[in-house]
Structures are given as C-alpha cells and as structure tokens.
Design a protein around this motif. Structure first.
Motif, short mmCIF file in Angstrom:
data_model
loop_
_atom_site.label_atom_id
_atom_site.label_comp_id
_atom_site.label_asym_id
_atom_site.label_seq_id
_atom_site.Cartn_x
_atom_site.Cartn_y
_atom_site.Cartn_z
N ILE A 47 17.31 24.14 -4.32
CA ILE A 47 16.62 24.17 -5.61
C ILE A 47 15.24 23.54 -5.49
O ILE A 47 14.25 24.03 -6.05
N ALA A 48 15.15 22.44 -4.73
CA ALA A 48 13.87 21.76 -4.54
C ALA A 48 12.85 22.69 -3.88
O ALA A 48 11.67 22.72 -4.27
N ASP A 49 13.29 23.46 -2.89
CA ASP A 49 12.38 24.41 -2.23
C ASP A 49 11.84 25.42 -3.22
O ASP A 49 10.65 25.77 -3.20
N GLU A 50 12.71 25.91 -4.10
CA GLU A 50 12.29 26.94 -5.05
C GLU A 50 11.41 26.36 -6.16
O GLU A 50 10.43 26.99 -6.59
N VAL A 51 11.75 25.16 -6.61
CA VAL A 51 10.94 24.51 -7.64
C VAL A 51 9.52 24.28 -7.14
O VAL A 51 8.53 24.48 -7.87
N ALA A 52 9.40 23.89 -5.87
CA ALA A 52 8.08 23.56 -5.31
C ALA A 52 7.14 24.76 -5.28
O ALA A 52 5.91 24.59 -5.33
N LYS A 53 7.67 25.96 -5.21
CA LYS A 53 6.80 27.14 -5.10
C LYS A 53 6.77 27.99 -6.37
O LYS A 53 6.20 29.08 -6.37
N THR A 54 7.38 27.49 -7.44
CA THR A 54 7.42 28.24 -8.70
C THR A 54 6.45 27.62 -9.69
O THR A 54 6.58 26.45 -10.06
N GLU A 55 5.49 28.40 -10.13
CA GLU A 55 4.43 27.88 -11.01
C GLU A 55 4.98 27.32 -12.30
O GLU A 55 4.51 26.29 -12.80
N ALA A 56 6.01 27.95 -12.84
CA ALA A 56 6.59 27.49 -14.11
C ALA A 56 7.29 26.14 -13.98
O ALA A 56 7.63 25.52 -14.99
N CYS A 57 7.51 25.69 -12.74
CA CYS A 57 8.25 24.44 -12.51
C CYS A 57 7.32 23.26 -12.20
O CYS A 57 7.79 22.21 -11.76
N GLU A 58 6.02 23.43 -12.41
CA GLU A 58 5.10 22.34 -12.11
C GLU A 58 5.48 21.10 -12.91
O GLU A 58 5.66 21.14 -14.13
N GLY A 59 5.64 19.97 -12.20
CA GLY A 59 5.99 18.72 -12.85
C GLY A 59 7.48 18.50 -13.06
O GLY A 59 7.89 17.45 -13.56
N VAL A 60 8.30 19.47 -12.68
CA VAL A 60 9.75 19.37 -12.86
C VAL A 60 10.39 18.91 -11.55
O VAL A 60 10.06 19.42 -10.47
N THR A 61 11.29 17.95 -11.62
CA THR A 61 11.99 17.51 -10.42
C THR A 61 13.18 18.43 -10.14
O THR A 61 13.72 19.07 -11.05
N ALA A 62 13.58 18.47 -8.87
CA ALA A 62 14.71 19.31 -8.49
C ALA A 62 15.99 18.85 -9.19
O ALA A 62 16.81 19.67 -9.62
N GLU A 63 16.18 17.54 -9.32
CA GLU A 63 17.39 17.03 -9.97
C GLU A 63 17.45 17.47 -11.43
O GLU A 63 18.50 17.91 -11.92
N ASN A 64 16.33 17.36 -12.14
CA ASN A 64 16.32 17.78 -13.54
C ASN A 64 16.53 19.28 -13.68
O ASN A 64 17.19 19.74 -14.62
N GLU A 65 15.98 20.05 -12.74
CA GLU A 65 16.17 21.49 -12.80
C GLU A 65 17.62 21.88 -12.56
O GLU A 65 18.17 22.74 -13.25
N LEU A 66 18.26 21.23 -11.59
CA LEU A 66 19.66 21.55 -11.33
C LEU A 66 20.54 21.14 -12.50
O LEU A 66 21.48 21.86 -12.87
N ILE A 67 20.24 20.00 -13.11
CA ILE A 67 20.97 19.58 -14.31
C ILE A 67 20.84 20.63 -15.41
O ILE A 67 21.82 21.00 -16.07
#
Length: 406
Positions: A47-67
């Motif tokens: 999830i962290a790998d995908e968050v890092a390259k997704t523009e809509a996820c700027e400023g979002v942590t991987a933990e919060n996204e998985l939650i």
C-alpha cells in the motif's frame, strides 16, 4: 482463488468506501501484487508503494490509507482484519485446493497408516528375480519400487513443489493424546532397512536377491530406547520398552532418522505446507530416492517426535516458500487473492542455530524466532538427547520404570 472480507461469516461486512475516506479509491479499481507473506507488514508495504506514486494520496500515510480501505479505525483493527482475511484465504485453499494425503498412494488412509507404521508392501518388499515372482515377466524383476510407488514421483513432479498437500492429521501417528496434531509440532521418521540399489544411500546392492535381503540405511544416529506406551496404536501393545545399548555394530546396527518441525504461527509457511514436508521426507526423499523403509521395533516408522524412539540426533528438512499475493479493490470491496502460478516450494536442509541439517538445532532456531517456546524446546530435547547422551537418558528412563540401569 479470492477471499473477500464480505464473504467471511465471522467478520462484520466491510462498509462502502468513498474517495474522501480512501485516496486509492479514486482509482476505482486496482490489483496490487506483491511477493512475500499474506500478513499486515507486507500488505502495508505494498500500500505504501502505491500511495507514494498516486497523486490523490499526497500527504496520506500508508497506515491511514490501509485503515480507510479496510473500514476500521485503528492500526490494531487493520492488523486484525488483515489476519482474518489471510486466514480465510488459507483455510479455503486448504479445503478446496490442497491434495488430500490418501490421494498420493491411492490406497486409502488405512494403507497410509500401515505405511507409517512400516508394514505395507512398500516397506517390506524388495526387488526380486526369484523364479516364482509375481507377476512373472521374462527378464523383468518384480517388486520394483519405481513401479509399485510410481505415484510418489508423479506427486513430487506435479504438485509438491507448486501446490499444497493436506497433512494426514487423522492418523494416530500424528496425533497427541487429545487427538490434536503433534503437540510439539515436530515429526520424525526412523528407518531400519534399505530396499533400493544404486542410489548412493544405504548398502542395498545388486543382485537384489543376494545383496539386498537385509540391507541397512546410512547410519546417522544412535537409538537409546523405545517406550511402547507412547505409540500403542503402532506397537499394538499398551506398554513395554526396548533398550538399545551401544551403537552401530555394537548396538542396534545402522539406523537413519530424519524429521521436520513447524511454527506455532498457523499462517507461517512451515505450518501451511507441513503436509508437503511430510510427503517429501517420508515418501519421496527417503523411500523413492533412497529406498529407506521399515520401522524400529515397538515404534512407528514416522510419527510425532513424542511417539518415536529416543535418539541422539536427527537430520532435518525445511520448506522454503515463495508466494505472490494481490490486494484487489473494485468499487467498495477489498479482497486478498493468490496470484496463480507464483507458488514455489523448495525442500532444503534445515538451517539450524548451531548446525544445519539437524532437527534439534532447527528447533532452537524456531525458539529464537518466536515460533516455538523454551518449554517446547526442553521437551523436544528429552526425545532427541544429543550425541553421547544415550546412557544417561536411558538410565533416567529405566529408573522411572522402577528398575536400575546397570
């Protein structure tokens, strides 16, 4: 195969997701493959790998996204949800896709029970050219292991390295006193005979009818004693014991022991594929490839280490597994699945803490890594007592039986 959190009856249905709650949900649909284990840390890393390259996820942590994706509110909740979803995947695979163990011999669980006690024609016969052999074919031997147990080669080549094999936990050889699978999560086989020539193992040789009638396996241990009360279902007596003072020609002769162990974590690969390891150690590597068969009198040929003879040491095989999983999202559902074609199972000598190819040392490693307890290791060491320790182990046992060891 896919297991959805929505389909698990023991879980609360996951809520619908919105782009505000999950930044990756803006992709509408995704399949994120990763090589590793189906567990929280590996899922979070992908999830962290995908968050890092997704523009809509700027400023979002991987933990919060998985939650957000899992519809929980805490890291602990996410960890529990991932564990439950992985468990659902593994249990469904075991039930629907793993090869039932009796399908290997195709002769039923009673044959398998007798095989692991050392009593079938796989164990007792050897290749022969006697005149009254059955079937009698001119210039062809009977009782050929490569024909009688041909399924073993087929299963090794076709399933054992790329699919699961169910563990035969219904056989008493592999049950504790409560009917559960081996309490110490360790299995050992000890062989007393060699029935196959020209494989660089044991002393069976051609011509079979003169040089393989009573052949021995390669020796790698010293048997201390057999307590028959621990394996009544194999010894067919309620109690009794046999002592084996001395070693090799001064004792029991050549004996070969080999085993394996698995983690107390039910999702660990050693715990999910221990049926594969049993097949490899007992049927493929030692019977099919080396010709090792027959049991030590009073004990099963293979069983939980608690049911086996007390010995000084045992060789050991571990399974090493490479797997690829996928995190699949579509609309409002998140699922975990296995990517087909990427399961690879290797069988290697155990890498132990103080020595390799050594069951006791491998168990020490399991203890170090949190996969076994100190109490379990101490119990294992009452069955595998270490080189040179047979006299003291036997003396202690004899005293518990009300005798004096002289």
């Amino acid at each position: 195969m896919k297991i959805s959190a929505l389909s698990l009856s023991l879980l609360v249905a996951l809520p619908s997701y919105t782009s505000a709650a999950s930044c990756l949900a803006s992709l509408t649909r995704f399949n994120l493959a990763f090589r590793g284990r189906c567990r929280y840390d590996d899922v979070l890393g992908r999830i962290a790998d995908e968050v890092a390259k997704t523009e809509a996820c700027e400023g979002v942590t991987a933990e919060n996204e998985l939650i957000a994706l899992l519809g929980v509110t805490t890291v602990e909740g996410a960890q529990g949800e991932v564990y439950s979803m992985c468990e659902g995947l593994f249990q469904a695979e075991k039930a629907d896709e793993f090869l039932p163990f009796p399908d290997i011999s195709e002769q039923g669980p009673q044959f398998d029970k007798q095989y692991y006690d050392g009593n079938t024609y796989w164990n007792e016969q050897y290749e022969t050219n006697v005149e009254n052999r059955v079937p009698y074919l001119k210039n062809e031997a009977a009782n050929r292991l490569d024909i009688d147990a041909a399924n073993v080669e087929d299963v090794y080549d076709g399933i054992a390295k790329s699919g699961g094999i169910q563990f035969p936990g219904g056989l008493s050889n592999f049950q504790d006193d409560d009917g559960n699978i081996c309490d110490l999560r360790a299995v050992m086989c000890c062989w007393a005979s060699d029935r196959q020539a020209n494989d660089n193992n044991g002393n069976c040789a051609k011509a079979y009818d003169t040089n393989c009638v009573d052949a021995d396996p390669g020796d790698n241990t010293d048997i201390c004693y057999v307590d028959m009360s621990r394996s009544g279902g194999s010894a067919h007596v309620d109690a009794g014991f046999a002592l084996y003072p001395g070693d090799n020609n001064d004792g029991e002769g050549s004996v070969h022991c080999h085993g394996f162990a698995w983690s107390q974590d039910e999702q660990h690969h050693t715990s999910r594929f221990f049926g594969n390891n049993l097949f490899f150690v007992s049927m493929y590597d030692h019977m099919s490839q080396r010709g090792y068969v027959r049991n030590i009198p009073g004990a099963p040929m293979c069983g939980c280490v608690e049911k086996m003879p007390v010995v000084t040491r045992s060789d050991c095989t571990q399974v090493d597994v490479s797997e690829v999983f996928s995190i699949d999202y579509a609309g409002t559902d998140i699922e975990f699945s296995r990517v087909p074609g990427y399961l690879k199972i290797d069988f290697n000598s155990c890498r132990g803490l103080g020595a390799n190819n050594n069951l006791e040392e491998y168990y020490k490693r399991l203890k170090r890594d949190g996969d076994a307890t100190a109490e379990e290791l101490a119990r294992l060491q009452t069955y595998i007592v270490g080189n040179g320790n047979c006299p003291s182990a036997t003396a202690s046992f004899v005293e518990t039986m009300g005798f004096e060891y002289i």
